[in-house]
Design an enzyme around this catalytic site. Structure first.
Site, mmCIF file in Angstrom:
data_model
loop_
_atom_site.group_PDB
_atom_site.id
_atom_site.type_symbol
_atom_site.label_atom_id
_atom_site.label_comp_id
_atom_site.label_asym_id
_atom_site.label_seq_id
_atom_site.Cartn_x
_atom_site.Cartn_y
_atom_site.Cartn_z
ATOM 1 N N ALA A 4 1.272 -1.587 0.080
ATOM 2 C CA ALA A 4 0.340 -0.054 0.074
ATOM 3 C C ALA A 4 0.925 1.412 -0.154
ATOM 4 C CB ALA A 4 -0.718 0.049 1.326
ATOM 5 N N ALA A 5 2.179 1.244 -0.776
ATOM 6 C CA ALA A 5 2.905 2.232 -0.549
ATOM 7 C C ALA A 5 2.763 3.440 -2.028
ATOM 8 C CB ALA A 5 4.414 1.756 -0.273
ATOM 9 N N ASP B 123 -4.376 -1.237 -3.945
ATOM 10 C CA ASP B 123 -4.612 -0.769 -5.311
ATOM 11 C C ASP B 123 -5.875 -1.828 -5.816
ATOM 12 O OD1 ASP B 123 -3.078 -1.221 -6.280
ATOM 13 O OD2 ASP B 123 -2.241 0.756 -7.534
ATOM 14 N N ARG C 295 -2.427 9.290 -9.656
ATOM 15 C CA ARG C 295 -3.381 9.309 -10.735
ATOM 16 C C ARG C 295 -5.004 10.056 -10.409
ATOM 17 N NH1 ARG C 295 -2.425 4.977 -14.922
ATOM 18 N NH2 ARG C 295 -0.909 3.615 -13.470
ATOM 19 N N ARG D 204 -30.815 8.480 10.662
ATOM 20 C CA ARG D 204 -28.544 9.063 10.325
ATOM 21 C C ARG D 204 -28.598 8.164 11.665
ATOM 22 N NH1 ARG D 204 -28.822 15.324 11.494
ATOM 23 N NH2 ARG D 204 -26.718 14.799 12.413
HETATM 24 C C1 UD1 Z 1 2.778 -4.865 -11.718
HETATM 25 C C2 UD1 Z 1 3.133 -6.092 -12.047
HETATM 26 C C3 UD1 Z 1 2.354 -6.826 -13.233
HETATM 27 C C4 UD1 Z 1 0.915 -6.784 -13.564
HETATM 28 C C5 UD1 Z 1 0.551 -5.845 -12.653
HETATM 29 C C6 UD1 Z 1 -1.066 -5.442 -12.282
HETATM 30 C C7 UD1 Z 1 5.885 -6.189 -10.808
HETATM 31 C C8 UD1 Z 1 7.061 -5.684 -12.114
HETATM 32 N N1 UD1 Z 1 4.320 -6.008 -12.053
HETATM 33 O O1 UD1 Z 1 3.017 -3.778 -12.557
HETATM 34 O O2 UD1 Z 1 3.455 -7.518 -14.014
HETATM 35 O O3 UD1 Z 1 0.585 -7.300 -14.228
HETATM 36 O O4 UD1 Z 1 1.101 -5.306 -11.473
HETATM 37 O O5 UD1 Z 1 -1.596 -4.862 -12.134
HETATM 38 O O6 UD1 Z 1 5.028 -6.318 -9.853
HETATM 39 N N2 UD1 Z 1 4.333 -0.522 -4.991
HETATM 40 C C9 UD1 Z 1 5.141 -0.925 -3.686
HETATM 41 N N3 UD1 Z 1 5.670 -0.202 -3.814
HETATM 42 C C10 UD1 Z 1 6.897 0.396 -5.025
HETATM 43 C C11 UD1 Z 1 6.481 -0.788 -5.882
HETATM 44 C C12 UD1 Z 1 4.479 -0.926 -5.878
HETATM 45 O O7 UD1 Z 1 3.869 -0.600 -2.230
HETATM 46 O O8 UD1 Z 1 7.991 0.375 -4.719
HETATM 47 C C13 UD1 Z 1 2.206 -0.986 -4.757
HETATM 48 C C14 UD1 Z 1 1.708 -0.362 -5.394
HETATM 49 O O9 UD1 Z 1 1.313 0.837 -5.253
HETATM 50 C C15 UD1 Z 1 0.788 -0.556 -6.185
HETATM 51 C C16 UD1 Z 1 1.690 -2.239 -6.640
HETATM 52 O O10 UD1 Z 1 2.961 -2.474 -5.422
HETATM 53 O O11 UD1 Z 1 0.001 -1.007 -5.601
HETATM 54 C C17 UD1 Z 1 1.751 -2.535 -8.013
HETATM 55 O O12 UD1 Z 1 2.419 -1.488 -8.866
HETATM 56 P P1 UD1 Z 1 3.221 -1.139 -9.896
HETATM 57 O O13 UD1 Z 1 3.902 -0.309 -9.675
HETATM 58 O O14 UD1 Z 1 1.460 0.047 -9.718
HETATM 59 O O15 UD1 Z 1 3.276 -1.849 -10.501
HETATM 60 P P2 UD1 Z 1 3.116 -2.641 -12.302
HETATM 61 O O16 UD1 Z 1 3.413 -1.368 -12.787
HETATM 62 O O17 UD1 Z 1 1.221 -2.421 -12.850
HETATM 63 CA CA CA Z 2 -0.115 -0.728 -11.179
#
Ligand code: UD1
Ligand code: CA
Length: 455
Positions: free
Chosen positions: A22-23, A118, A28, A330
């Site tokens: 949840a970091a 998320d 957006r 309420r």
């Molecule tokens: C990630 C997956 C991808 C997948 C997609 C689905 C990885 C490397 N990739 O990509 O294969 O298809 O999700 O939505 O895992 N987060 C942290 N700290 C960080 C980075 C991320 O807490 O340093 C959390 C984000 O808040 C988020 C989740 O991890 O809730 C996913 O991170 P995000 O950067 O959105 O990954 P995607 O590039 O979407």
């Molecule tokens: Ca994502």
């Protein structure tokens, strides 16, 4: 009798740690509050995910939050008081985020479940399927996958002869790999005993320079371990990054809640116009007319009818009550059986006894109203003196004449009558009639004399 089982056997429940990421910044969302605190059906996305992993039998939960995310930590603790909060000081990728919980992972669990706060719609069953994929297939990793209608942006699952060999992030994928539509939802389960060695082996030599959680699949394969895929519906694994996706997720959650209510015996005349809360409890044969909104904390008894355009929140409603149209309940409204609440009536922090009627245009706040009492149109409990709230207590079988103002604190006894238009400032004893208004003055011929004088 020996209650100690020395050999728990293969059917012993596997221990499980869920690490909830949840970091994220949630840029957006364009919001002053962190993304995962935005709500679906009256509950934060974070709390929704925590409820799902808990329902899937996770014994222990760690929540990875960003720096300065005290509100996120507080929400996690409120949802799961035993949750361990860990801070990821710098965002360096999903594997780096999971490793923020290194210490607790090292305590040793059979299963390590990784999920995203998320991605709030994943059902407890899917978390459970990931776990049983590890337990029954002997895999080191089980990944939640889905068939993407538009795979762009997602990691692709590289499957060969039924075996998951790697996950390739979009930016690192070859043109051929980009044509694959089976994608990574992001959530996975890892064998808890292997998890740390796999996670710590992950590097950041990729297009984003991040530590990718997804690399644990190829690392496992390189060690001769196996990985499996559990396929979920695309709608279930949708991520929420902006308000448009938040609204789409809300629509899905609402549909689930309404369908569950209808299957349990609730009639909805126009389901799509009814808004429920994650914790709304509706009895059998409750009828809900179009355009009714339930905020959190509402319980409704069997056979109650809620008419159009009513709004309820924090209210407990008994059996065979009628509410609305255009009523507002309420927090702290408690209605006993067969109460009638009519149009443009607001009830707050008030108990209303069985069979009592408040049918038109009233405000009843900080009050208690006895059984069978009739509250006339336009009655107001004047509960606030500008500094403090005071209570109005009305007994059973009383009759409050229309357009009365009851200035609290005040008590009206059983069976008493209040004359219409009264302002009641003193207690009224049982069976008494109280009138608190100016006596009517009649002046015969007065208007005629006025008219004759003018002409
Ligand atoms: C990630 C997956 C991808 C997948 C997609 C689905 C990885 C490397 N990739 O990509 O294969 O298809 O999700 O939505 O895992 N987060 C942290 N700290 C960080 C980075 C991320 O807490 O340093 C959390 C984000 O808040 C988020 C989740 O991890 O809730 C996913 O991170 P995000 O950067 O959105 O990954 P995607 O590039 O979407
Ligand atoms: Ca994502």
């Amino acid at each position: 009798m020996n209650s100690v089982r020395l050999d728990p056997g293969p059917s012993a429940p596997r221990s499980c740690l869920a690490v909830v990421l949840a970091a994220g910044e949630g840029t957006r969302m364009r919001s002053a509050i962190p993304k995962v605190l935005h709500e679906l059906a009256g509950r934060s996305m974070l709390a929704q995910v925590l409820a799902a992993v808990t329902a899937a039998g996770t014994g222990r939960v760690a929540v990875v939050v960003g720096p300065d995310h005290d509100e996120v930590a507080a929400e996690a603790r409120a949802a799961v008081p035993t949750a361990k909060i860990v801070v990821q000081a710098e965002r360096k990728g999903t594997a780096h985020a999971v490793l923020a919980a290194r210490e607790i992972i090292a305590e040793g669990f059979d299963d390590l479940l990784v999920c995203f706060a998320d991605t709030p719609l994943v059902a407890p069953e899917s978390f459970a399927r990931l776990r049983s994929c590890l337990a029954t297939e002997g895999h080191a990793v089980a990944v939640l996958g889905f068939e993407a209608s538009d795979p762009s942006g997602y990691g692709r699952l590289l499957v060969e002869a039924g075996r998951l060999l790697a996950i390739r992030e979009e930016r690192d994928a070859s043109p051929a790999e980009r044509t694959l539509t089976l994608c990574n939802a992001g959530l996975m389960a890892l064998d808890g005993r292997l998890a740390l060695s796999l996670l710590e082996a992950i590097g950041n030599a990729n297009a984003k320079g991040e530590y990718y959680l997804t690399d644990c699949v190829a690392l496992a394969a390189a060690k001769g371990l196996t990985a499996g895929v559990v396929v979920a519906a695309e709608a279930e694994v949708m991520g929420v990054n902006d308000r448009v996706q938040l609204a789409a997720a809300e629509a899905l959650v609402q549909r689930r809640l309404r369908e569950a209510a209808m299957r349990a015996g609730v009639t909805m005349l126009d389901p799509s116009s009814v808004t429920l809360s994650h914790d709304t409890r509706l009895g059998r044969d409750v009828v809900i007319e179009p355009h009714v909104v339930f905020g959190p904390g509402v319980t409704v008894g069997d056979g109650t009818r809620i008419r159009s355009f009513s709004h309820l929140e924090g209210a407990t409603v008994g059996q065979r009550v009628t509410i609305g149209p255009f009523a507002r309940l309420r927090p702290g409204a408690k209605l006993a059986e067969k109460v009638h609440i009519g149009n443009f009536v607001e009830v707050k922090a008030a108990e209303v006894g069985a069979g009592a009627k408040i049918n038109h245009l009233s405000y009843i706040g900080d009050a208690s109203i006895g059984a069978r009492t009739n509250v006339g149109a336009g009655t107001i409990t004047c509960n606030y003196d500008g500094f403090h709230k005071h209570r109005t207590v009305i007994g059973e079988g009383a009759f409050i004449g229309s357009n009365s103002a009851l200035v609290a604190p005040v008590e009206i006894g059983n069976g008493a009558y209040i004359g219409s238009g009264s302002v009641i400032t003193e207690d009224v004893e049982a069976d008494a009639l109280a009138l608190g208004r100016a006596r009517q003055v009649a002046k015969p011929g007065w208007v005629k004399r006025l008219r004759d004088g003018k002409s």
